[in-house]
Design a protein around this motif. Structure first.
Motif, PDB file in Angstrom:
ATOM      1  N   ILE A 130       0.845  -1.206   0.000  1.00 56.64           N
ATOM      2  CA  ILE A 130       0.000   0.000   0.000  1.00 56.64           C
ATOM      3  C   ILE A 130       0.880   1.257   0.000  1.00 56.64           C
ATOM      4  O   ILE A 130       0.626   2.217  -0.739  1.00 56.64           O
ATOM      5  N   MET A 131       1.929   1.240   0.811  1.00 58.91           N
ATOM      6  CA  MET A 131       2.804   2.412   0.868  1.00 58.91           C
ATOM      7  C   MET A 131       3.484   2.621  -0.481  1.00 58.91           C
ATOM      8  O   MET A 131       3.637   3.755  -0.952  1.00 58.91           O
ATOM      9  N   PHE A 156      -1.590  17.397   3.662  1.00 61.96           N
ATOM     10  CA  PHE A 156      -2.107  16.355   2.779  1.00 61.96           C
ATOM     11  C   PHE A 156      -3.000  16.891   1.657  1.00 61.96           C
ATOM     12  O   PHE A 156      -3.385  16.142   0.774  1.00 61.96           O
ATOM     13  N   TYR A 167      -0.265  16.925  -0.731  1.00 61.01           N
ATOM     14  CA  TYR A 167       0.566  15.711  -0.672  1.00 61.01           C
ATOM     15  C   TYR A 167      -0.337  14.566  -0.219  1.00 61.01           C
ATOM     16  O   TYR A 167      -0.238  14.081   0.912  1.00 61.01           O
ATOM     17  N   PRO A 168      -1.281  14.159  -1.082  1.00 61.81           N
ATOM     18  CA  PRO A 168      -2.222  13.129  -0.648  1.00 61.81           C
ATOM     19  C   PRO A 168      -1.571  11.756  -0.561  1.00 61.81           C
ATOM     20  O   PRO A 168      -0.583  11.477  -1.246  1.00 61.81           O
ATOM     21  N   LEU A 169      -2.137  10.926   0.291  1.00 58.64           N
ATOM     22  CA  LEU A 169      -1.706   9.526   0.403  1.00 58.64           C
ATOM     23  C   LEU A 169      -2.768   8.635  -0.240  1.00 58.64           C
ATOM     24  O   LEU A 169      -3.888   9.069  -0.490  1.00 58.64           O
ATOM     25  N   LEU A 170      -2.391   7.396  -0.475  1.00 55.34           N
ATOM     26  CA  LEU A 170      -3.345   6.428  -1.015  1.00 55.34           C
ATOM     27  C   LEU A 170      -4.505   6.256  -0.027  1.00 55.34           C
ATOM     28  O   LEU A 170      -4.293   6.256   1.184  1.00 55.34           O
ATOM     29  N   THR A 171      -5.715   6.120  -0.561  1.00 58.99           N
ATOM     30  CA  THR A 171      -6.876   5.962   0.314  1.00 58.99           C
ATOM     31  C   THR A 171      -7.500   4.578   0.133  1.00 58.99           C
ATOM     32  O   THR A 171      -7.141   3.839  -0.788  1.00 58.99           O
ATOM     33  N   LEU A 172      -8.463   4.289   0.996  1.00 62.02           N
ATOM     34  CA  LEU A 172      -9.097   2.969   0.976  1.00 62.02           C
ATOM     35  C   LEU A 172      -9.702   2.596  -0.390  1.00 62.02           C
ATOM     36  O   LEU A 172      -9.492   1.481  -0.867  1.00 62.02           O
ATOM     37  N   PRO A 173     -10.429   3.513  -1.054  1.00 66.07           N
ATOM     38  CA  PRO A 173     -11.000   3.101  -2.348  1.00 66.07           C
ATOM     39  C   PRO A 173      -9.937   2.757  -3.396  1.00 66.07           C
ATOM     40  O   PRO A 173     -10.237   2.057  -4.358  1.00 66.07           O
ATOM     41  N   ALA A 190      -7.217   1.118  -2.692  1.00 67.90           N
ATOM     42  CA  ALA A 190      -6.445  -0.046  -2.249  1.00 67.90           C
ATOM     43  C   ALA A 190      -6.934  -1.317  -2.939  1.00 67.90           C
ATOM     44  O   ALA A 190      -8.129  -1.604  -2.945  1.00 67.90           O
ATOM     45  N   PRO A 191      -6.021  -2.078  -3.534  1.00 73.33           N
ATOM     46  CA  PRO A 191      -6.422  -3.321  -4.204  1.00 73.33           C
ATOM     47  C   PRO A 191      -6.643  -4.447  -3.187  1.00 73.33           C
ATOM     48  O   PRO A 191      -6.309  -4.307  -2.010  1.00 73.33           O
TER      49      PRO A 191
END
Lengths: 737, 203
Positions: free
Chosen positions: A652-653, A675, A678-684, A686-687
């Motif tokens: 995920i990271m 953020f 500088y957004p991070l990966l979100t739940l939707p 995530a594979p």
């Protein structure tokens, strides 16, 4: 009569406890790759051992096993672990290892964080590099076995039996021939007359008898974490405590020339304004007041960084000549073959922030004869050393209590916030808590260095004949040398042409007749250092993407192409097994759903192999990762579910780096400060992640970082398979089509 | 953008359920903060948190997260960005998930505040009975560093109260603005599904 065993009751008892040099052993592979041609061998060897000493001295584990354990009369057992719980599950894993070897009752076994007074060398508390389990696996088992055998001898005396007739199980010693004759570990300890003599023979359990090692027991920290009770550095409190904040420069690395209190002096709630050499801060009754006052200090700053992003990109570019490059791997004669290369590509990765969700935070209470610090840190000893230096005190009066860490990823090896809290506390004589804002955290820390890669490859009859990889990157590992070794460290880092951190994951593990890797060390105007996996993600992205380019150029299936280049070595055999396993679990050769494609990549880190496959689609110009498969060979795995969590998290990271993360600079300061930019990966995004852990050799390898290596290349390779377009930069462009 | 969760209560303030767009939340909260700053000033306030009443002395413009953490020692509510984006500071006000880092304490006056510390119930024998979401987070072994976990659990608990059988997409959307840097997303998804099962089983 001692009611429990603890270090203080056992000061006089010593046994020559086998001292281990695992940290050196596990780090030396890293540190000795790429011995440059610039310096003489002897000097280099001396330098390497000096850095290793400062970094992880061989004798940092305690002489006697009681440092690890406290056994109470009520038969509860506490294990004091030097390693810090950053989220990686280390408290659980070390607990399992110790309780298994001690034959302890897991339900009455508690894992505690050792502070710097417990009896461990301060550096033993350093937690990074995927080394915690692999470096402590044997020493901790030896300590537990010694305690177990010591208790066995004592129980045998009680029952007037021989030790061989005592069965140790679930924190009880029981007579083999008469199970009614049983005594708890707690009672053995509570009833002990006189002083303890440690068992001289303490054999380790054979692997087949393990009861906890290899089991997915629940995390020991989980209840406190879902109820909000776990205490992190940001949560630390003391009676009578105040809040601190520190003035920050408008440019990265600028030095404070002078400061005036300005209107902060008259702000209600401000307790003290602290202006010292190179430092201006405020102590206040409330955190908001401290922060506002620190911002209003009238500061004059000098120097610092002035560059914007275009200058950084120019700087981080592989030069056309290799005059200053260091060869970190070479076989055959790649230059001759690659001068007429079939394929040549360039890759680029962005600067990235750690973006741990808990900002840097520490509480310090400085008195003339004692200093207490509670801090979110991966390296308490650095906090101690730097406070001792700055305050001019002996470090023996400083007690650092590591708290739970709300994400570290390498950033919390820094000491900055602990030092700031201590300086402010000294000025007011009361406990002071300092927590950075997200803005401070994103702009004034250190970063994953940007990198640039140039690869050239030559095919011959469907196989790779020759391959060259030029890596240009800022420092990773050497940048912390000055921190630990002062001016020596600085001089040392300067004389060293290669950075063993930035080159992590840079080597070719394939069977290629002619290959070479060149490292170009780039001096950047901002500080770059440890970030999960060091150079593993950038280097693996470039290498594994390029291998994919070659596979396609050769008209070969990328998985089969890799199998065809596996070397005939022990590592190669492990790679082969992992690839073959991947072929099955990812259903690699089955037809894909329409609009989907798969890509594969692999790497090795701290002796663990990770092979990853990503399945992607593109809709309306947007890339989506649906499934990721990972096959991991990590040797002995202590807690398979915990290990899987590390791989899931690393994937995920890594995807967050693929989709989003880039720090860019403007006039000497990071443009992003939060953020929103500088957004991070979100739940939707995530594979689904499918993990297969191979049970390998008899020793555990590292687990914390390896999973981040292949993911970017796996996604890029899948995207190419889908749309025949190669993405050669991290993060990927918003619309990669 | 779905403006779910915006509603008016007896004091002139707006509570936001920032499921959707963090930028919207940040902007709206800034306006809210300015309004409230003008309306209230420094004063003594009673706050109803987890079934108890606490008296605090501070500016009513002070963000609730600091009152909870620094003044009251309720450090289970975490602080990640200070801008309403990451979701670490999510609490419930009148059952609606809000970002306490961008909610002025004045906005919480007279309201029912629930934090992670108040989510579990006490059984008759005094033992703690975890909320089904907390239990599911244990059973799925979700947390790593867990700095985000209070916020994840509070957001999920609110979702399941309103929607006992969410689809995967609904779970994803509800938690779309709760960052997890350790990357526990796969397990968060499973845990929310599992919690929904627990809750349905107990209805």
């Amino acid at each position: 009569m001692p009611s429990h065993i603890s270090p203080s009751s056992e000061q006089s008892e010593r046994k020559t406890f086998s001292r281990r040099t695992f940290l050196i052993a596990s780090s030396s592979g890293l540190l000795t790759i790429g011995i440059g041609s610039i310096l003489g061998w002897k000097y280099l060897q001396r330098s390497i051992s000096a850095l290793t000493e400062a970094y992880a001295p061989p004798e940092i584990l305690p002489d006697q096993p009681f440092v690890w354990f406290t056994i109470h009369a009520n038969n509860t057992i506490e294990l004091y672990v030097p390693k810090i719980e950053i989220g990686q599950g280390i408290h659980t894993a070390l607990g399992q290892i110790a309780a298994d070897e001690l034959e302890a009752d897991w339900s009455k076994f508690f894992v505690k964080q050792a502070d710097t007074t417990r009896g461990f060398h301060g550096l033993a508390l350093s937690t990074f590099g995927s080394w915690s389990v692999s470096s402590l696996y044997l020493p901790l088992r030896e300590a537990a076995a010694t305690i177990r055998e010591t208790l066995r001898i004592e129980a045998a005396q009680r029952f007037h039996a021989s030790s061989a007739d005592i069965v140790m199980k679930e924190s009880y010693a029981t007579l083999r021939t008469d199970s009614s004759q049983s005594i708890s570990y707690g009672d053995i300890v509570a009833g002990k007359q006189g002083t303890w003599e440690l068992a001289r023979e303490a054999p380790l359990k054979p692997a087949r008898d393990f009861t906890l090692i290899g089991k997915s027991v629940g995390r020991v920290d989980i209840y406190d974490k879902v109820t909000g009770r776990a205490i992190y550095g940001f949560d630390a409190r003391m009676p009578n405590m105040l809040y601190g904040a520190v003035a920050r420069p408008p440019r990265y690395g600028a030095v404070l020339k002078s400061a005036q209190a300005g209107k902060a002096a008259s702000m209600q709630g401000v307790v003290k304004i602290v202006i010292e050499q190179g430092f201006a801060g405020v102590v206040a009754e409330r955190r908001s007041i401290a922060r506002e006052a620190a911002k209003s200090l009238e500061c004059v700053w000098e120097g610092g960084m002035s560059e914007s992003q275009d200058a950084i990109d120019r700087l981080v570019t592989v030069p056309h000549n290799r005059a200053s490059a260091i060869i970190i791997q070479e076989r055959g004669n790649p230059q001759e073959h690659c001068s007429i290369a079939d394929i040549s590509s360039e890759y680029r990765t962005a600067t990235a922030a750690h973006a741990h969700l808990e900002p840097q935070a520490a509480l310090a209470f400085v008195r003339s004869d004692a200093i207490d610090v509670v801090v979110s840190t991966q390296m308490p000893e650095a906090v101690r050393i730097m406070i001792a230096r700055a305050l001019g005190v002996d470090k023996s009066i400083i007690r650092v209590q590591p708290a739970y860490v709300g994400g570290g990823f390498g950033r919390k090896l820094g000491y900055d916030v602990g030092l700031e809290a201590a300086m402010l506390s000294r000025a007011v004589g009361r406990p002071v808590h300092v927590a950075w804002t997200r803005e401070e955290d994103m702009r004034y820390g250190y970063y994953r260095p940007p990198s640039h890669h140039r690869l050239r490859g030559k095919l011959d009859n469907g196989r790779i004949l020759a391959l060259e990889h030029d890596i240009a990157s800022g420092d990773v590992l050497l940048s912390i040398a000055p921190l630990l070794a002062g001016t020596f460290g600085e001089a040392f880092a300067d004389t060293f042409a290669i950075d063993p951190g930035a080159t992590t994951g840079g080597l070719f593990e394939y069977d290629i007749p002619h290959h070479a890797v060149f490292f170009h060390r780039i001096k950047l105007p901002f500080f770059t250092a440890l970030w999960r996996g060091l150079g593993l993600l950038p280097n693996t992205f470039a290498r594994e993407s390029f291998i994919d380019e070659l596979a396609h150029a050769a008209g070969k299936d990328p998985l089969i192409f890799r199998l065809e280049h596996i070397p005939n070595t022990e590592l190669g055999a492990r790679y082969k097994a992992a690839l073959e396993r991947m072929h099955i679990i990812s259903e690699w050769s089955k037809p894909l759903a329409p609009g989907r494609a798969k890509g594969i990549a692999m790497c090795v880190h701290s002796r663990t192999i990770a092979v990853e496959v990503a399945e992607v689609s593109v809709a309306e110009g947007r890339l989506r990762v649906h499934n990721v498969w990972a096959v991991v060979d990590a040797g002995t795995v202590i807690n398979p579910n915990g290990a899987a969590a590390q791989i899931q998290g690393a994937i995920i990271m890594g995807l967050s780096s693929v989709f989003h993360e880039a720090i860019t600079f403007r006039n000497g300061l990071a443009e992003s400060s939060n953020f929103d930019t500088y957004p991070l990966l979100t739940l939707p995004e995530a594979p689904n992640i499918h993990i297969d852990i191979l049970q390998g050799s008899e020793t555990p390898h590292g687990m914390g970082e390896v999973g981040i290596g292949p993911i970017a290349a796996a996604v890029g390779n899948a995207l190419f398979a889908l749309i025949r377009k190669r993405v050669r930069e991290l993060p990927f462009p918003l619309n990669p089509c | 953008m779905r403006l779910c969760g915006i509603f008016f209560v007896n004091t002139p303030c707006i509570f936001l359920a920032p499921y959707q767009n963090p930028m919207y939340v940040a902007a709206a909260s800034a306006i809210l903060a300015m309004l409230l700053f003008a309306m209230f000033w420094s004063c003594t306030m009673d706050l109803h948190i987890n079934g108890r009443t606490y008296t605090v002395h501070c500016d009513s413009s002070e963000m609730l997260v600091w009152i909870l953490r620094d003044d009251l020692g309720l450090t289970g509510t975490k602080m990640g960005c200070g801008a309403g984006i990451c979701g670490s500071c999510t609490i419930h006000i009148n059952g609606v998930p809000v970002r306490s880092c961008v909610t002025p304490v004045g906005a919480a006056l007279g309201q029912i505040i629930t934090t992670i510390e108040g989510l579990a119930q006490l059984g008759e024998d005094g033992t703690e009975i975890l909320h089904p979401v907390q239990q599911a987070f244990i059973d799925e072994q979700v947390p790593q560093c867990a700095w985000c976990i209070s916020g994840q659990i509070m957001t999920a608990a609110a979702l399941l109260r309103d929607n006992p059988s969410p689809t995967d997409d609904e779970i994803d959307n509800a938690l779309a603005s709760n960052y997890c840097r350790c990357g526990c997303y796969v397990r968060i998804r499973s845990a929310v599904r599992r919690a929904a099962e627990y809750m349905r089983a107990h209805v």
